[in-house]
Design an enzyme around this catalytic site. Structure first.
Site, mmCIF file in Angstrom:
data_model
loop_
_atom_site.group_PDB
_atom_site.id
_atom_site.type_symbol
_atom_site.label_atom_id
_atom_site.label_comp_id
_atom_site.label_asym_id
_atom_site.label_seq_id
_atom_site.Cartn_x
_atom_site.Cartn_y
_atom_site.Cartn_z
ATOM 1 C CG ASP A 1 -8.392 0.682 10.059
ATOM 2 O OD1 ASP A 1 -9.164 0.618 10.849
ATOM 3 O OD2 ASP A 1 -8.955 -0.236 8.568
ATOM 4 N N GLY B 1 0.873 -1.113 0.091
ATOM 5 C CA GLY B 1 0.096 0.128 0.053
ATOM 6 C C GLY B 1 0.648 1.192 0.004
HETATM 7 C C1 PRP Z 1 -2.801 -1.957 5.040
HETATM 8 C C2 PRP Z 1 -2.418 -0.833 5.169
HETATM 9 C C3 PRP Z 1 -1.283 -0.468 7.129
HETATM 10 C C4 PRP Z 1 -2.679 -1.859 7.652
HETATM 11 C C5 PRP Z 1 -3.318 -0.741 8.568
HETATM 12 O O1 PRP Z 1 -2.241 -2.582 4.623
HETATM 13 O O2 PRP Z 1 -0.676 -0.842 4.524
HETATM 14 O O3 PRP Z 1 0.176 -1.439 6.587
HETATM 15 O O4 PRP Z 1 -3.254 -1.996 6.440
HETATM 16 O O5 PRP Z 1 -4.434 -1.664 8.913
HETATM 17 P P1 PRP Z 1 -3.533 -0.967 10.711
HETATM 18 O O6 PRP Z 1 -3.799 -0.068 11.636
HETATM 19 O O7 PRP Z 1 -5.484 -2.115 10.599
HETATM 20 O O8 PRP Z 1 -3.006 -2.844 11.096
HETATM 21 P P2 PRP Z 1 -3.232 -4.089 4.025
HETATM 22 O O9 PRP Z 1 -2.426 -5.582 5.182
HETATM 23 O O10 PRP Z 1 -3.945 -4.144 3.329
HETATM 24 O O11 PRP Z 1 -1.874 -4.543 2.912
HETATM 25 P P3 PRP Z 1 -1.524 -3.646 1.395
HETATM 26 O O12 PRP Z 1 -0.731 -2.403 2.144
HETATM 27 O O13 PRP Z 1 -0.641 -5.064 0.874
HETATM 28 O O14 PRP Z 1 -3.199 -3.490 1.129
#
Ligand code: PRP
Length: 186
Positions: free
Chosen positions: A110, A51
């Site tokens: 998040d 991301g």
């Molecule tokens: C997303 C984002 C953060 C995490 C945040 O990654 O990049 O690393 O979620 O969420 P949290 O605060 O609830 O832990 P994701 O796991 O969706 O992977 P990606 O970046 O490959 O989409």
């Protein structure tokens, strides 16, 4: 691009939350602030895949300092739609963090579980300093407190895609950050 592709991409998004000009303006402000705060230092930026890759690419070009960067991939165990708290490193960093000024780069915070895990894990690798920058912050979803040194935008609890953020690996290449029609209000 075929007309069908354009129509189906447009139909997938409910509305634009942050357009690309607004994002670029804010990324430049963050870059300027980081440039001031790290003057005389050589920051090492660590971005989470996938991301944060797009944000990192723009952020580093708005920082007027000599710097380096690296990538890490963290995944939750299981198949949950949100972090379970059980995290592991899928792809580790290439370089050591010892004696470096490390800045962790996240696209979105998040629940805070991912960043909290990274701060604990990477903090143990003895960097000289360890700070955080997040483009998007959803404070209403927080489960654990995480210190955020730089924040692009505080946003409400919408399911957002674009500018690196995905839904089932799609829409990362949208230049705007959009609210997804099918998963809005997740
Ligand atoms: C997303 C984002 C953060 C995490 C945040 O990654 O990049 O690393 O979620 O969420 P949290 O605060 O609830 O832990 P994701 O796991 O969706 O992977 P990606 O970046 O490959 O989409």
């Amino acid at each position: 691009m075929g007309i069908h592709d354009a129509v189906s991409r447009r139909a997938a998004v409910e509305s634009v939350l942050l357009d690309s000009r607004t994002i670029q303006r804010r990324v430049c402000e963050l870059g300027a602030q980081i440039t001031r705060d790290y003057a005389g230092k050589f920051p090492h930026l660590v971005a989470t895949l996938k991301g944060a890759s797009i944000f990192l690419a723009d952020l580093v070009r708005s920082i007027e300092l000599d710097l380096s960067f690296d990538f890490i991939t963290v995944t939750s165990y299981g198949d949950a739609t949100e972090s379970s708290g059980q995290l592991r490193i899928m792809k580790d960093l290439d370089e050591t963090l010892e004696l470096r000024h490390v800045l962790l780069v996240e696209d979105i915070v998040d629940t805070g579980l991912t960043l909290s895990y990274l701060l604990r894990t990477l903090g143990a690798r003895r960097p000289t300093s360890l700070k955080t920058v997040a483009l998007l912050n959803k404070p209403s979803r927080r489960k654990v407190h995480v210190p955020l040194d730089y924040v692009g935008f505080n946003i409400p609890d919408f399911f957002v895609v674009g500018y690196g953020l995905d839904y089932a690996q799609r829409y990362r290449n949208l230049p705007d950050i959009c609210i997804l029609r099918t998963a809005a209000g997740s």
